[in-house]
Design an enzyme around this catalytic site. Structure first.
Site, mmCIF file in Angstrom:
data_model
loop_
_atom_site.group_PDB
_atom_site.id
_atom_site.type_symbol
_atom_site.label_atom_id
_atom_site.label_comp_id
_atom_site.label_asym_id
_atom_site.label_seq_id
_atom_site.Cartn_x
_atom_site.Cartn_y
_atom_site.Cartn_z
ATOM 1 N N MET A 171 -44.136 21.600 4.830
ATOM 2 C CA MET A 171 -44.313 23.016 5.312
ATOM 3 C C MET A 171 -42.984 23.767 4.777
ATOM 4 O O MET A 171 -42.619 24.960 5.342
ATOM 5 C CB MET A 171 -44.229 23.150 6.874
ATOM 6 C CG MET A 171 -45.227 22.148 7.400
ATOM 7 S SD MET A 171 -47.011 22.858 6.680
ATOM 8 C CE MET A 171 -47.657 21.525 7.208
ATOM 9 N N CYS A 172 -42.044 23.302 3.683
ATOM 10 C CA CYS A 172 -41.144 24.114 3.453
ATOM 11 C C CYS A 172 -41.548 25.251 2.275
ATOM 12 O O CYS A 172 -42.144 24.800 1.555
ATOM 13 C CB CYS A 172 -40.291 23.088 2.781
ATOM 14 S SG CYS A 172 -38.549 23.779 2.484
ATOM 15 N N HIS A 173 -40.826 26.417 2.680
ATOM 16 C CA HIS A 173 -41.438 27.670 1.548
ATOM 17 C C HIS A 173 -40.588 27.326 0.581
ATOM 18 O O HIS A 173 -39.635 27.069 0.318
ATOM 19 C CB HIS A 173 -40.842 28.804 2.336
ATOM 20 C CG HIS A 173 -41.741 29.168 3.444
ATOM 21 N ND1 HIS A 173 -41.413 28.703 4.718
ATOM 22 C CD2 HIS A 173 -42.898 30.031 3.565
ATOM 23 C CE1 HIS A 173 -42.178 29.230 5.670
ATOM 24 N NE2 HIS A 173 -43.129 29.625 5.062
ATOM 25 N N MET B 170 -32.946 22.462 4.132
ATOM 26 C CA MET B 170 -33.998 21.569 3.722
ATOM 27 C C MET B 170 -33.679 21.007 2.082
ATOM 28 O O MET B 170 -33.581 19.852 1.771
ATOM 29 C CB MET B 170 -35.409 21.739 3.739
ATOM 30 C CG MET B 170 -36.021 21.529 5.263
ATOM 31 S SD MET B 170 -35.774 20.190 6.009
ATOM 32 C CE MET B 170 -34.464 20.361 7.140
ATOM 33 N N GLU B 171 -33.476 22.184 1.530
ATOM 34 C CA GLU B 171 -32.921 21.831 0.062
ATOM 35 C C GLU B 171 -31.413 21.193 0.002
ATOM 36 O O GLU B 171 -31.630 20.271 -0.662
ATOM 37 C CB GLU B 171 -32.842 23.360 -0.522
ATOM 38 C CG GLU B 171 -34.204 24.041 -0.983
ATOM 39 C CD GLU B 171 -34.798 24.652 0.187
ATOM 40 O OE1 GLU B 171 -35.874 25.097 -0.007
ATOM 41 O OE2 GLU B 171 -34.269 24.692 1.482
ATOM 42 N N ASP C 174 -29.706 3.441 -6.920
ATOM 43 C CA ASP C 174 -30.628 3.119 -8.070
ATOM 44 C C ASP C 174 -29.935 2.493 -9.169
ATOM 45 O O ASP C 174 -30.298 1.666 -10.014
ATOM 46 C CB ASP C 174 -31.581 4.194 -8.438
ATOM 47 C CG ASP C 174 -32.544 3.674 -9.564
ATOM 48 O OD1 ASP C 174 -33.171 2.599 -9.517
ATOM 49 O OD2 ASP C 174 -32.437 4.209 -10.540
#
Length: 156
Positions: A74-76, A110-111, A125
């Site tokens: 739901m992130c634009h 969010m980014e 990793d």
């Protein structure tokens, strides 16, 4: 009771932001990875077999920031105008801090969080062979304290 803008009758939906004006947006997020002392030394000394750990983590975080709308449903998709990624050594690990800047209709938290998470996962990793114990487990390695340190929203 809190209002959840991404839920409508218990169905997930993307919020319509078309009526919102563009404003300056900035978010700063951070997180830490705990590593063995020998691993930290190898990263500092540039002797990790897979290559330059922090340079690779910086590139991975940058790519992840740009791909955030593909990862978070739901992130634009918004323009990303600036990214700054820093790494600081602690006694027991490395702290990543990610700043994302945009001029858009919705925030960039969010980014920034995706960038921090990806940077830390990339570090893991690249050094996992050095972090495993004799049973193939990770008794020391851990990612923690991922959070938003700052959010800015200002008129242009």
């Amino acid at each position: 009771m809190p209002v959840f803008t991404h839920l409508d009758d218990d169905r997930a939906r993307m919020v319509d932001v078309s009526a919102k004006g563009e404003v300056y947006r900035k978010a700063v997020a951070t997180g830490t990875i705990t590593l063995r002392p020998d691993t930290l030394s190898a990263i500092r000394d540039g002797t990790v077999v897979k290559g330059n750990v922090l340079a690779t983590a910086r590139v991975a975080a940058t790519l992840a920031i740009k791909d955030t709308p593909r990862l978070i449903p739901m992130c634009h998709a918004i323009p990303v105008h600036g990214i700054d990624i820093t790494f600081d050594y602690t006694k027991t690990g490395i702290t990543a801090t990610v700043t994302v800047i945009s001029a858009g209709k919705t925030g960039v938290e969010m980014e920034a969080l995706v960038g921090v998470s990806t940077a830390l996962l990339t570090i893991w990793d690249m050094v996992k062979s050095a972090e495993k114990d004799e049973k193939g487990q990770y008794p020391v390695t851990g990612i923690s304290d991922i959070r938003v340190l700052e959010k800015v929203k200002q008129d242009l």
